[in-house]
Scaffold this active site. Structure first.
Site, mmCIF file in Angstrom:
data_model
loop_
_atom_site.group_PDB
_atom_site.id
_atom_site.type_symbol
_atom_site.label_atom_id
_atom_site.label_comp_id
_atom_site.label_asym_id
_atom_site.label_seq_id
_atom_site.Cartn_x
_atom_site.Cartn_y
_atom_site.Cartn_z
ATOM 1 N N ASP A 1 90.936 70.768 38.817
ATOM 2 C CA ASP A 1 91.056 69.493 38.140
ATOM 3 C C ASP A 1 89.968 69.341 37.097
ATOM 4 O OD1 ASP A 1 88.823 68.453 39.460
ATOM 5 O OD2 ASP A 1 89.909 66.894 40.497
ATOM 6 N N ILE A 2 90.173 68.354 36.246
ATOM 7 C CA ILE A 2 89.282 68.103 35.126
ATOM 8 C C ILE A 2 88.098 67.298 35.638
ATOM 9 C CG2 ILE A 2 89.093 67.040 32.854
ATOM 10 C CD1 ILE A 2 92.204 67.372 32.683
ATOM 11 N N GLU B 1 94.857 64.350 37.356
ATOM 12 C CA GLU B 1 94.272 65.405 36.531
ATOM 13 C C GLU B 1 94.114 66.707 37.311
ATOM 14 O OE1 GLU B 1 90.801 63.408 38.523
ATOM 15 O OE2 GLU B 1 92.652 62.701 37.630
#
Length: 133
Positions: free
Chosen positions: A11-12, A54
């Site tokens: 994930d970001i 995300e």
């Protein structure tokens, strides 16, 4: 088929901050740009999907753990070095990645995904912008 299968969950890092500082259109741009970067790097038989928010998943058939870690590190580095230019903003983006390989002890796919997800959170707790396996 008794062949290796690995999964990457990533994930970001600080995605909420990107949305808060640069706006939701910038956040959408970052998501699309990351998808483009990943799709340029993976093979046809690998499955890439947004897992939620995300978070993303990559299913890597015919890939042992060392190959998955190598791909994860390559993606992490490409994203860190990429210039995410949205309107007048340049947005710094990094990802955290968990990598796991299917084992004989896995009775369901959920077990493999859960291990990769737990390793993702280990990467986040360890300072982000890293690959854990």
């Amino acid at each position: 088929h008794d062949r290796p299968l690995s999964v990457l969950m990533f994930d970001i890092d600080f995605f909420k901050r990107i949305n808060d500082v640069h706006g939701h259109l910038a956040g959408d741009f970052v998501l699309k740009e990351i998808a483009r970067i990943v799709q340029q790097r993976i093979r046809r038989d690998e499955i890439f999907a947004r897992y939620g928010g995300e978070e993303f998943a990559l299913v890597l058939p015919e890939t042992p753990l060392d190959g998955a870690v190598s791909l994860a590190e390559s993606l992490r580095q490409r994203i860190e070095e990429h210039v995410f230019a949205f309107q007048a903003d340049s947005i710094k983006v990094t990802i955290s990645v968990g990598a796991a390989q299917l084992t004989e002890a896995d009775k369901q796919a959920n077990e493999l995904i859960k291990r990769a997800d737990e390793l993702l959170y280990t990467a986040k707790r360890g300072g982000r912008n890293r690959v854990c396996y």
